[in-house]
Design a protein around this motif. Structure first.
Motif, PDB file in Angstrom:
ATOM      1  N   PHE A 186       0.791  -1.216   0.000  1.00  0.00           N
ATOM      2  CA  PHE A 186       0.000   0.000   0.000  1.00  0.00           C
ATOM      3  C   PHE A 186       0.835   1.283   0.000  1.00  0.00           C
ATOM      4  O   PHE A 186       0.299   2.344  -0.288  1.00  0.00           O
ATOM      5  CB  PHE A 186      -0.956   0.004   1.202  1.00  0.00           C
ATOM      6  N   GLY A 187       2.098   1.208   0.342  1.00  0.00           N
ATOM      7  CA  GLY A 187       2.925   2.401   0.326  1.00  0.00           C
ATOM      8  C   GLY A 187       2.348   3.497   1.194  1.00  0.00           C
ATOM      9  O   GLY A 187       1.998   3.275   2.352  1.00  0.00           O
ATOM     10  N   ASP A 188       2.224   4.696   0.626  1.00  0.00           N
ATOM     11  CA  ASP A 188       1.674   5.817   1.375  1.00  0.00           C
ATOM     12  C   ASP A 188       0.198   6.056   1.055  1.00  0.00           C
ATOM     13  O   ASP A 188      -0.325   7.145   1.217  1.00  0.00           O
ATOM     14  CB  ASP A 188       2.477   7.091   1.085  1.00  0.00           C
ATOM     15  N   GLN A 189      -0.490   4.997   0.597  1.00  0.00           N
ATOM     16  CA  GLN A 189      -1.916   5.115   0.249  1.00  0.00           C
ATOM     17  C   GLN A 189      -2.786   5.303   1.472  1.00  0.00           C
ATOM     18  O   GLN A 189      -3.766   6.051   1.445  1.00  0.00           O
ATOM     19  CB  GLN A 189      -2.359   3.872  -0.532  1.00  0.00           C
ATOM     20  N   LEU A 190      -2.461   4.622   2.580  1.00  0.00           N
ATOM     21  CA  LEU A 190      -3.281   4.679   3.787  1.00  0.00           C
ATOM     22  C   LEU A 190      -2.966   5.933   4.581  1.00  0.00           C
ATOM     23  O   LEU A 190      -1.811   6.361   4.648  1.00  0.00           O
ATOM     24  CB  LEU A 190      -3.032   3.452   4.660  1.00  0.00           C
ATOM     25  N   TRP A 191      -4.003   6.510   5.213  1.00  0.00           N
ATOM     26  CA  TRP A 191      -3.740   7.593   6.156  1.00  0.00           C
ATOM     27  C   TRP A 191      -4.070   7.194   7.587  1.00  0.00           C
ATOM     28  O   TRP A 191      -3.717   7.922   8.523  1.00  0.00           O
ATOM     29  CB  TRP A 191      -4.482   8.869   5.765  1.00  0.00           C
ATOM     30  N   SER A 192      -4.712   6.066   7.794  1.00  0.00           N
ATOM     31  CA  SER A 192      -4.973   5.558   9.141  1.00  0.00           C
ATOM     32  C   SER A 192      -4.654   4.078   9.170  1.00  0.00           C
ATOM     33  O   SER A 192      -5.162   3.315   8.334  1.00  0.00           O
ATOM     34  CB  SER A 192      -6.431   5.794   9.535  1.00  0.00           C
ATOM     35  N   LEU A 193      -3.814   3.676  10.137  1.00  0.00           N
ATOM     36  CA  LEU A 193      -3.379   2.283  10.241  1.00  0.00           C
ATOM     37  C   LEU A 193      -3.350   1.881  11.702  1.00  0.00           C
ATOM     38  O   LEU A 193      -2.732   2.553  12.531  1.00  0.00           O
ATOM     39  CB  LEU A 193      -1.993   2.106   9.613  1.00  0.00           C
ATOM     40  N   ASP A 194      -4.026   0.785  12.008  1.00  0.00           N
ATOM     41  CA  ASP A 194      -4.084   0.259  13.369  1.00  0.00           C
ATOM     42  C   ASP A 194      -3.486  -1.135  13.373  1.00  0.00           C
ATOM     43  O   ASP A 194      -4.082  -2.083  12.849  1.00  0.00           O
ATOM     44  CB  ASP A 194      -5.535   0.227  13.860  1.00  0.00           C
ATOM     45  N   LEU A 195      -2.301  -1.263  13.971  1.00  0.00           N
ATOM     46  CA  LEU A 195      -1.608  -2.548  14.078  1.00  0.00           C
ATOM     47  C   LEU A 195      -1.402  -2.926  15.539  1.00  0.00           C
ATOM     48  O   LEU A 195      -0.398  -3.554  15.896  1.00  0.00           O
ATOM     49  CB  LEU A 195      -0.256  -2.484  13.350  1.00  0.00           C
ATOM     50  N   SER A 196      -2.336  -2.590  16.387  1.00  0.00           N
ATOM     51  CA  SER A 196      -2.217  -2.891  17.806  1.00  0.00           C
ATOM     52  C   SER A 196      -2.328  -4.397  18.037  1.00  0.00           C
ATOM     53  O   SER A 196      -2.935  -5.126  17.261  1.00  0.00           O
ATOM     54  CB  SER A 196      -3.324  -2.171  18.589  1.00  0.00           C
ATOM     55  N   ARG A 197      -1.701  -4.827  19.152  1.00  0.00           N
ATOM     56  CA  ARG A 197      -1.759  -6.222  19.595  1.00  0.00           C
ATOM     57  C   ARG A 197      -1.272  -7.192  18.525  1.00  0.00           C
ATOM     58  O   ARG A 197      -1.893  -8.203  18.238  1.00  0.00           O
ATOM     59  CB  ARG A 197      -3.177  -6.576  20.037  1.00  0.00           C
ATOM     60  N   ASN A 198      -0.137  -6.859  17.933  1.00  0.00           N
ATOM     61  CA  ASN A 198       0.519  -7.743  16.980  1.00  0.00           C
ATOM     62  C   ASN A 198       1.912  -8.083  17.483  1.00  0.00           C
ATOM     63  O   ASN A 198       2.244  -7.819  18.645  1.00  0.00           O
ATOM     64  CB  ASN A 198       0.561  -7.098  15.600  1.00  0.00           C
ATOM     65  N   ASN A 199       2.724  -8.651  16.620  1.00  0.00           N
ATOM     66  CA  ASN A 199       4.074  -9.081  17.003  1.00  0.00           C
ATOM     67  C   ASN A 199       5.148  -8.232  16.343  1.00  0.00           C
ATOM     68  O   ASN A 199       6.203  -8.726  15.962  1.00  0.00           O
ATOM     69  CB  ASN A 199       4.282 -10.555  16.630  1.00  0.00           C
ATOM     70  N   LEU A 200       4.892  -6.951  16.221  1.00  0.00           N
ATOM     71  CA  LEU A 200       5.859  -6.063  15.589  1.00  0.00           C
ATOM     72  C   LEU A 200       7.017  -5.775  16.539  1.00  0.00           C
ATOM     73  O   LEU A 200       6.836  -5.657  17.748  1.00  0.00           O
ATOM     74  CB  LEU A 200       5.194  -4.755  15.181  1.00  0.00           C
ATOM     75  N   THR A 201       8.190  -5.618  15.962  1.00  0.00           N
ATOM     76  CA  THR A 201       9.377  -5.226  16.709  1.00  0.00           C
ATOM     77  C   THR A 201       9.927  -3.929  16.099  1.00  0.00           C
ATOM     78  O   THR A 201       9.313  -3.315  15.227  1.00  0.00           O
ATOM     79  CB  THR A 201      10.444  -6.330  16.677  1.00  0.00           C
ATOM     80  N   ASP A 202      11.101  -3.546  16.551  1.00  0.00           N
ATOM     81  CA  ASP A 202      11.709  -2.315  16.050  1.00  0.00           C
ATOM     82  C   ASP A 202      11.952  -2.375  14.541  1.00  0.00           C
ATOM     83  O   ASP A 202      11.848  -1.358  13.846  1.00  0.00           O
ATOM     84  CB  ASP A 202      13.038  -2.070  16.763  1.00  0.00           C
ATOM     85  N   ARG A 203      12.229  -3.554  14.046  1.00  0.00           N
ATOM     86  CA  ARG A 203      12.484  -3.687  12.610  1.00  0.00           C
ATOM     87  C   ARG A 203      11.220  -3.381  11.806  1.00  0.00           C
ATOM     88  O   ARG A 203      11.281  -2.788  10.733  1.00  0.00           O
ATOM     89  CB  ARG A 203      12.995  -5.094  12.297  1.00  0.00           C
ATOM     90  N   GLY A 204      10.072  -3.792  12.336  1.00  0.00           N
ATOM     91  CA  GLY A 204       8.824  -3.488  11.656  1.00  0.00           C
ATOM     92  C   GLY A 204       8.570  -1.996  11.560  1.00  0.00           C
ATOM     93  O   GLY A 204       8.065  -1.501  10.546  1.00  0.00           O
ATOM     94  N   LEU A 205       8.941  -1.253  12.608  1.00  0.00           N
ATOM     95  CA  LEU A 205       8.781   0.199  12.567  1.00  0.00           C
ATOM     96  C   LEU A 205       9.721   0.834  11.551  1.00  0.00           C
ATOM     97  O   LEU A 205       9.371   1.834  10.914  1.00  0.00           O
ATOM     98  CB  LEU A 205       9.020   0.792  13.952  1.00  0.00           C
ATOM     99  N   SER A 206      10.905   0.269  11.397  1.00  0.00           N
ATOM    100  CA  SER A 206      11.818   0.808  10.387  1.00  0.00           C
ATOM    101  C   SER A 206      11.260   0.591   8.982  1.00  0.00           C
ATOM    102  O   SER A 206      11.425   1.453   8.103  1.00  0.00           O
ATOM    103  CB  SER A 206      13.193   0.160  10.523  1.00  0.00           C
ATOM    104  N   PHE A 207      10.592  -0.543   8.750  1.00  0.00           N
ATOM    105  CA  PHE A 207       9.944  -0.764   7.458  1.00  0.00           C
ATOM    106  C   PHE A 207       8.831   0.262   7.234  1.00  0.00           C
ATOM    107  O   PHE A 207       8.652   0.774   6.115  1.00  0.00           O
ATOM    108  CB  PHE A 207       9.365  -2.179   7.393  1.00  0.00           C
ATOM    109  N   MET A 208       8.096   0.558   8.283  1.00  0.00           N
ATOM    110  CA  MET A 208       7.025   1.539   8.168  1.00  0.00           C
ATOM    111  C   MET A 208       7.583   2.913   7.803  1.00  0.00           C
ATOM    112  O   MET A 208       7.027   3.619   6.950  1.00  0.00           O
ATOM    113  CB  MET A 208       6.239   1.620   9.485  1.00  0.00           C
TER     114      MET A 208
END
Length: 836
Positions: free
Chosen positions: A234-256
């Protein structure tokens, strides 16, 4: 933004029914529709746009009755097609109720609700909003298996689909169906199965969902690899994203940060002008195109910005005029803009989006189809502006890096807790595995308008305001952990990070929620929360004083209008189980070695490192070298990049002196492998120690922080202090400057963060008497709120006819909305209260 009216619509004569229709009672809509075709044209859309809400709350008052819904669908067969086309919302939330009667024995109990979904495309061709919350047995995949021949030519795909908690797995073909291709809002939270399969097969992508703007995917066991697929899809298509209660780590935030945010910065680097005087300016490090320094910058303060006291800090931004007429944002090339600070930000909740798309309030008529896609919620906004990251395995350092990388477009940030980790992303070697620290320290400046230009709603760990990290251990009760953190960690946090967030740091912020607040305190947390409420009252008074009574007066910011305090569960019951054998003054590491923060390691540099990864330190303690004197005359404040020739990493330390007194120490740390993308190495001038500035208690405090920072670099291995991942020095933040670092210098933040854990040898377990002396924070906040309200009412009575009393001093009553929520043992918040 709604579509502007045409010339004909703007100049036509209004029908008087358009004026009186919003004031008619909904119970009269059915009778008014029978008056004439003219009346039917005005009142039928209000009656039919959301039939379940109208029937169950206003007409029949039959809440939680699925049987009525089944009767309604049978009745729709005999309704005219033009009337069925008026239905734009089907809200099944809260509908449960009695089982179907014998005459409806068509398997309507349980799976029957799924059977009705197959009939929706044909029954309601212009259905825009479908909400199935609260029905876990429903198979939402039934929406896309309707026969194409049964769909009328006037069919319009829905725009909102909310199906959280459905336990039946969605088929992969669900996202390829033409029925969901027009979705703007999609909620697939807490459903069975993972999103990895549809993302890997490229069916959950912008190609199949080109209009999707709001995605909620809570509790989908999403890891970093799956998140990367989502961001790439989706790239920058979304303006609202809710990824609460998942298994994201610091690496996932860097991808974001790499994929989901716009690169168009809203931040200012101009050191002149009104904005600089109010907010300051950023000075980006040279070489900031490389990975280590991509978002590093210094803050250049004006005489006003460092103290947040500029007289015009409450003025809204002046409008920005462009040559082109402002119209719908071209799809695919959105560009974020800096909000003026007063405009209400978009609400991304299901109820709000439903109301905008379907006008379910029965007092509004839904907009025409050609105008819906021009709405603000249906447009791209240059990446994510509303982000939810609750209950993920992320660190405070990753959150800080993410905020620095967003370039200021975040409007709503929800991150209830994050771990306090070292530079390598894990706890230091000397910290036991059973001990966990969470919170965010030293990052208050990132929530200033200088960094977070559009931020208006924030939900974050309470340490942003209280400076108190949360401590969790397995071998001590919760109330003992609260005592330990407040007694031993809070003073060190105040020493290393003297700046806490205050309302005037960001007058644009309108709503602040502090999470994980302890229920009991020795008194320091109570003082900090009450002090924050006082500052909110002071801000409100300052805005009141800045108002001009004339018609042409400037528009002012609203300031902080909502504060929500979310408390943890009550640990007082654990006190009865606390052992009386723990005596005052017994060190923790002598009672149980597992809980010793230091143990036998002695702090930083205890773990062995390989020779290839450890820099060589060459120290010149005399400070008489030529290079040392030259460096002293010209303090290093920049990063010099140069091509490398395969050198081994090394460091050189030279002490600087003036008039025989130590004033600073320069460290040049070379890492030829840090910038893997460009193949270039760099050298950083890192300041490692220095005296404090100012006088009195402030000077003593800052000097102590600086000397503790120096001890980690002088007495321990420099490479370990700088981070086991060869983390380079970072620019000193306003918090570091407030603690004594020279402005424009570089420091090893890993060594600075170690100040929080210094002197942990003195930690001891509390006694029962000390724990019983802790105070209830909720009770103290309530008593303070009642006291200020009582003082304000007294001042109002004394004023009499002279008008309302001024806010702020002496009563310090804050007229905003204060909410208190307490957590029970089932790990969810309840008993929310609103204290006026």
């Amino acid at each position: 933004m709604a579509h502007p009216p045409s010339y004909q619509d703007a100049t036509r004569k209004l029908d008087w029914l358009e004026i009186v229709a919003p004031y008619a009672h909904a119970r009269d809509y059915a009778r008014l529709c029978l008056v004439s075709k003219r009346f039917h044209r005005h009142f039928a859309p209000r009656l039919w746009n959301d039939p379940l809400t109208a029937a169950n709350t206003l007409l029949l008052n039959r809440d939680n009755d699925l049987e009525w819904y089944y009767h309604f669908l049978e009745h729709v067969k005999d309704v005219r097609a033009a009337t069925c086309a008026l239905v734009t919302c089907l809200d099944l939330r809260g509908l449960g109720g009695r089982p179907a009667s014998a005459e409806f024995s068509l398997d309507f109990s349980g799976p029957s609700l799924t059977a009705t979904l197959r009939r929706l495309p044909a029954a309601f061709p212009r259905l825009r909003s479908i909400l199935l919350d609260g029905h876990p047995d429903v198979d939402a995949g039934a929406l896309v298996v309707a026969s194409p021949s049964s769909v009328p030519p006037t069919f319009e795909p829905p725009l909102l689909l909310s199906i959280p908690h459905c336990q039946i797995k969605l088929p992969t073909a669900f996202f390829e169906s033409a029925y969901v291709t027009g979705l703007v809002y999609l909620d697939v939270s807490d459903m069975s199965g993972s999103l990895k399969a549809p993302l890997t097969q490229l069916v959950l992508s912008s190609a199949n969902l080109p209009r999707l703007r709001i995605l909620k995917a809570q509790g989908r066991e999403m890891d970093d690899a799956t998140a990367l697929l989502l961001f790439q899809a989706f790239g920058d298509q979304l303006w609202s994203l809710d990824l609460s209660r998942n298994n994201l780590t610091d690496r996932g935030l860097s991808f974001m940060c790499e994929w989901a945010f716009s690169r168009h910065s809203l931040r200012s680097d101009q050191t002149s002008g009104e904005r600089f005087e109010v907010e300051g300016a950023l000075s980006f490090c040279p070489g900031d195109d490389s990975e280590p320094f991509r978002s590093f910058c210094f803050v250049k303060e004006s005489p006003w910005s460092a103290t947040y006291s500029h007289p015009q800090r409450y003025l809204v931004d002046a409008p920005v005029y462009t040559r082109d007429v402002q119209g719908p944002t071209p799809q695919g090339i959105p560009c974020p803009v800096r909000l003026n600070g007063r405009v209400k930000i978009r609400d991304d909740s299901a109820s709000s989006i439903q109301k905008i798309l379907s006008a379910n309030s029965m007092h509004l008529i839904p907009q025409l189809e050609e105008h819906v896609h021009d709405l603000d919620i249906c447009q791209g906004h240059g990446g994510i502006t509303h982000l939810y990251l609750n209950e993920n395995n992320i660190s405070a350092q990753a959150v800080v890096q993410m905020i620095r990388s967003t370039t200021g477009q975040l409007e709503h940030l929800d991150c209830d807790s994050m771990f306090l980790h070292g530079p390598s992303g894990s706890l230091p070697k000397w910290m036991p595995r059973t001990a966990k620290l969470s919170g965010i320290l030293g990052a208050a400046h990132l929530f200033r308008p200088l960094f977070s230009s559009n931020l208006q709603v924030l939900r974050i760990h309470h340490s942003l305001v209280t400076q108190l990290p949360s401590l969790e251990t397995d071998d001590l009760p919760t109330i003992a952990n609260l005592w330990l953190a407040e007694t031993f960690l809070l003073p060190k946090a105040e020493l290393a990070y003297p700046e806490a967030f205050v309302p005037d740091m960001n007058p644009r912020l309108q709503s602040l929620t502090l999470t994980r607040i302890p229920r009991y305190s020795t008194g320091r947390v109570i003082e900090k929360l009450i002090g924050f409420l006082k500052l909110a009252s002071v801000q409100e008074r300052a805005i009141q004083d800045a108002q001009v009574s004339t018609r042409r007066g400037p528009f002012l910011l609203l300031g902080l209008r909502r504060i929500r305090l979310e408390f943890e569960h009550d640990p007082s019951e654990e006190l009865a189980e606390f052992s009386d054998s723990l005596e005052l003054g017994v060190p923790i590491n002598s009672v149980t070695q597992e809980f010793s923060f230091f143990g036998n390691s002695g702090g930083w540099g205890s773990s062995p490192t390989t020779e290839s990864s450890t820099p060589t330190i060459t120290s010149n303690n005399t400070g008489s070298g030529k290079n040392s004197n030259k460096s002293h005359r010209t303090p290093p404040t920049s990063v010099e990049r140069h091509t490398g020739g395969g050198r081994q990493p090394h460091s050189s330390v030279s002490e600087l002196s003036e008039n025989g007194q130590e004033s600073g120490r320069l460290v040049e740390l070379h890492h030829p492998e840090t910038d893997s993308q460009s193949g270039l190495d760099f050298s950083v001038s890192g300041w490692t120690c220095g005296g404090g500035r100012g006088g009195g208690d402030g000077k003593s405090r800052r000097t102590t922080a600086v000397h503790e920072y120096l001890s980690f670099l002088r007495d321990r291995d420099l490479h370990t202090a700088a981070g086991t991942n060869r983390t380079p020095p970072e620019p000193a933040s306003p918090n570091h400057v407030a603690a004594g670092c020279p402005p424009g210098s570089y420091i090893f933040t890993a060594a600075w963060d170690a100040i929080l854990f210094s002197d942990c040898q003195s930690m001891r377990k509390p006694t029962r008497l000390e724990l019983e002396g802790m105070r209830d924070v909720v009770g103290a906040i309530k008593a303070y709120r009642l006291e200020t309200r009582r003082a304000f009412d007294t001042a109002r009575r004394m004023n009499g006819r002279s008008g309302m009393p001024l806010l702020g001093e002496p009563h310090f009553h804050w007229s905003g909305r204060l909410e208190v929520s307490m957590k029970d043992t089932m790990a969810h918040y309840h008993a929310s209260r609103y204290w006026r």
